[in-house]
Structure formats: structure tokens, C-alpha cells
Motif scaffolding. Structure first.
Motif, PDB file in Angstrom:
ATOM      1  N   GLU A 105      60.228  26.085 -51.084  1.00 52.70           N
ATOM      2  CA  GLU A 105      59.221  27.052 -50.527  1.00 52.70           C
ATOM      3  C   GLU A 105      58.214  25.921 -50.116  1.00 52.70           C
ATOM      4  O   GLU A 105      57.669  25.064 -51.104  1.00 52.70           O
ATOM      5  CB  GLU A 105      58.927  28.191 -51.205  1.00 52.70           C
ATOM      6  CG  GLU A 105      57.621  28.640 -50.332  1.00 52.70           C
ATOM      7  CD  GLU A 105      56.615  29.526 -51.781  1.00 52.70           C
ATOM      8  OE1 GLU A 105      55.890  30.042 -51.761  1.00 52.70           O
ATOM      9  OE2 GLU A 105      56.991  29.655 -52.617  1.00 52.70           O
TER      10      GLU A 105
ATOM     11  N   ASP B 255      52.679  25.380 -43.638  1.00 48.94           N
ATOM     12  CA  ASP B 255      53.743  25.547 -42.214  1.00 48.94           C
ATOM     13  C   ASP B 255      53.492  24.150 -41.499  1.00 48.94           C
ATOM     14  O   ASP B 255      52.739  24.175 -40.643  1.00 48.94           O
ATOM     15  CB  ASP B 255      52.890  26.716 -40.972  1.00 48.94           C
ATOM     16  CG  ASP B 255      52.744  28.449 -42.230  1.00 48.94           C
ATOM     17  OD1 ASP B 255      53.719  28.434 -42.070  1.00 48.94           O
ATOM     18  OD2 ASP B 255      52.051  29.022 -41.757  1.00 48.94           O
TER      19      ASP B 255
ATOM     20  N   TRP C  41      70.271  27.579 -44.586  1.00 48.14           N
ATOM     21  CA  TRP C  41      70.151  28.897 -44.085  1.00 48.14           C
ATOM     22  C   TRP C  41      67.836  28.705 -44.493  1.00 48.14           C
ATOM     23  O   TRP C  41      67.382  28.003 -44.823  1.00 48.14           O
ATOM     24  CB  TRP C  41      69.931  29.997 -44.904  1.00 48.14           C
ATOM     25  CG  TRP C  41      69.750  30.085 -46.276  1.00 48.14           C
ATOM     26  CD1 TRP C  41      70.267  29.208 -46.990  1.00 48.14           C
ATOM     27  CD2 TRP C  41      68.433  30.173 -46.833  1.00 48.14           C
ATOM     28  NE1 TRP C  41      69.659  29.480 -48.592  1.00 48.14           N
ATOM     29  CE2 TRP C  41      68.133  29.570 -48.312  1.00 48.14           C
ATOM     30  CE3 TRP C  41      66.844  30.633 -46.404  1.00 48.14           C
ATOM     31  CZ2 TRP C  41      67.517  30.121 -49.760  1.00 48.14           C
ATOM     32  CZ3 TRP C  41      65.819  31.144 -47.595  1.00 48.14           C
ATOM     33  CH2 TRP C  41      66.419  30.870 -49.023  1.00 48.14           C
ATOM     34  N   ARG C  42      67.249  29.659 -43.403  1.00 47.74           N
ATOM     35  CA  ARG C  42      65.536  29.676 -43.099  1.00 47.74           C
ATOM     36  C   ARG C  42      64.849  30.801 -43.484  1.00 47.74           C
ATOM     37  O   ARG C  42      66.070  31.478 -42.380  1.00 47.74           O
ATOM     38  CB  ARG C  42      64.907  28.692 -42.625  1.00 47.74           C
ATOM     39  CG  ARG C  42      63.856  28.049 -42.066  1.00 47.74           C
ATOM     40  CD  ARG C  42      63.789  27.840 -40.401  1.00 47.74           C
ATOM     41  NE  ARG C  42      64.336  26.152 -40.354  1.00 47.74           N
ATOM     42  CZ  ARG C  42      63.761  25.274 -40.171  1.00 47.74           C
ATOM     43  NH1 ARG C  42      62.596  24.765 -40.407  1.00 47.74           N
ATOM     44  NH2 ARG C  42      64.734  24.167 -40.218  1.00 47.74           N
ATOM     45  N   ASN C  43      63.510  31.568 -44.041  1.00 45.62           N
ATOM     46  CA  ASN C  43      63.864  32.523 -43.988  1.00 45.62           C
ATOM     47  C   ASN C  43      61.700  31.844 -44.074  1.00 45.62           C
ATOM     48  O   ASN C  43      61.273  31.980 -45.332  1.00 45.62           O
ATOM     49  CB  ASN C  43      63.558  33.148 -45.035  1.00 45.62           C
ATOM     50  CG  ASN C  43      63.591  34.555 -44.992  1.00 45.62           C
ATOM     51  OD1 ASN C  43      62.380  34.915 -44.140  1.00 45.62           O
ATOM     52  ND2 ASN C  43      64.086  35.408 -46.059  1.00 45.62           N
ATOM     53  N   GLU C  44      61.131  31.938 -43.502  1.00 37.43           N
ATOM     54  CA  GLU C  44      59.640  31.897 -43.526  1.00 37.43           C
ATOM     55  C   GLU C  44      59.504  30.567 -43.810  1.00 37.43           C
ATOM     56  O   GLU C  44      59.861  29.785 -43.612  1.00 37.43           O
ATOM     57  CB  GLU C  44      59.254  33.257 -43.999  1.00 37.43           C
ATOM     58  CG  GLU C  44      59.139  34.613 -42.994  1.00 37.43           C
ATOM     59  CD  GLU C  44      58.039  35.546 -43.878  1.00 37.43           C
ATOM     60  OE1 GLU C  44      57.049  34.987 -44.426  1.00 37.43           O
ATOM     61  OE2 GLU C  44      57.906  36.842 -43.164  1.00 37.43           O
ATOM     62  N   ARG C  45      58.710  30.593 -44.790  1.00 37.46           N
ATOM     63  CA  ARG C  45      58.871  29.216 -45.519  1.00 37.46           C
ATOM     64  C   ARG C  45      59.683  29.057 -47.115  1.00 37.46           C
ATOM     65  O   ARG C  45      59.624  27.622 -47.265  1.00 37.46           O
ATOM     66  CB  ARG C  45      56.944  29.099 -46.137  1.00 37.46           C
ATOM     67  CG  ARG C  45      56.011  29.509 -45.750  1.00 37.46           C
ATOM     68  CD  ARG C  45      54.641  29.087 -46.064  1.00 37.46           C
ATOM     69  NE  ARG C  45      53.863  28.960 -44.990  1.00 37.46           N
ATOM     70  CZ  ARG C  45      52.321  28.316 -45.408  1.00 37.46           C
ATOM     71  NH1 ARG C  45      52.082  28.590 -46.732  1.00 37.46           N
ATOM     72  NH2 ARG C  45      51.050  28.741 -44.858  1.00 37.46           N
ATOM     73  N   LEU C  46      60.719  29.354 -46.963  1.00 41.65           N
ATOM     74  CA  LEU C  46      61.750  29.420 -48.197  1.00 41.65           C
ATOM     75  C   LEU C  46      62.842  28.926 -47.353  1.00 41.65           C
ATOM     76  O   LEU C  46      62.948  29.330 -45.734  1.00 41.65           O
ATOM     77  CB  LEU C  46      62.681  30.707 -48.404  1.00 41.65           C
ATOM     78  CG  LEU C  46      60.787  31.785 -48.802  1.00 41.65           C
ATOM     79  CD1 LEU C  46      62.085  32.735 -50.255  1.00 41.65           C
ATOM     80  CD2 LEU C  46      61.319  30.497 -50.427  1.00 41.65           C
ATOM     81  N   MET C  47      63.690  27.649 -47.795  1.00 40.02           N
ATOM     82  CA  MET C  47      64.519  26.847 -47.161  1.00 40.02           C
ATOM     83  C   MET C  47      65.593  26.859 -48.190  1.00 40.02           C
ATOM     84  O   MET C  47      65.222  26.147 -49.652  1.00 40.02           O
ATOM     85  CB  MET C  47      63.750  26.095 -46.721  1.00 40.02           C
ATOM     86  CG  MET C  47      63.393  25.709 -45.063  1.00 40.02           C
ATOM     87  SD  MET C  47      63.366  24.484 -44.479  1.00 40.02           S
ATOM     88  CE  MET C  47      61.380  24.436 -44.445  1.00 40.02           C
TER      89      MET C  47
ATOM     90  N   LYS D 153      66.705  24.952 -52.966  1.00 39.96           N
ATOM     91  CA  LYS D 153      65.369  25.880 -52.911  1.00 39.96           C
ATOM     92  C   LYS D 153      64.835  25.816 -52.686  1.00 39.96           C
ATOM     93  O   LYS D 153      63.753  25.208 -53.926  1.00 39.96           O
ATOM     94  CB  LYS D 153      66.502  27.297 -53.201  1.00 39.96           C
ATOM     95  CG  LYS D 153      65.359  28.513 -52.223  1.00 39.96           C
ATOM     96  CD  LYS D 153      65.600  29.880 -53.016  1.00 39.96           C
ATOM     97  CE  LYS D 153      65.115  30.623 -53.936  1.00 39.96           C
ATOM     98  NZ  LYS D 153      65.425  32.101 -53.767  1.00 39.96           N
TER      99      LYS D 153
END
Length: 56
Positions: free
Chosen positions: A18, A22, A44-50, A16
Motif C-alpha cells: 500500500e 499518491d 494489478w493496481r487499485n488506488e494505493r494498493l498494488m 502486496k
């Protein structure tokens, strides 16, 4: 191209991260861990987390 990221956690199967900037990231790319390159794919992706899975 190198982009800065923080490693949040890692396992033998993936990691995981961050992203610190951007920037559009492809679905598959290499991550540099010390002196080792790992081919990864985004699971998976959530804003800047992957969430990444290592590919062999």
C-alpha cells in the motif's frame, strides 16, 4: 527516489503493498526489503494498493 509503502503480505513470488503517498509509479521498479532489493513489476493496481511480481 524512495517512496514510503506498507507491506501488506509477501510470498516467494511477489508482494502486496500500500503506497502511503499518491505518486505515479512505473510498471517496473525496485522494492527494498530490509537490506535486499527486489526488481518487481506491477500486476494489478487499485488506488494505493498494488500487487507485485518479483522478476529474476
Amino acid at each position: 527516489m524512495r517512496l514510503p509503502a506498507l507491506l501488506k503480505n509477501a510470498s516467494p513470488f511477489g508482494a502486496k503493498i500500500e503506497m502511503l503517498e499518491d505518486w505515479p509509479t512505473p510498471e517496473r521498479f525496485y522494492v527494498l526489503f530490509g537490506h535486499r532489493l527486489e526488481l518487481c513489476r506491477v500486476i494489478w493496481r487499485n488506488e494505493r494498493l498494488m500487487g507485485l511480481a518479483y522478476e529474476d
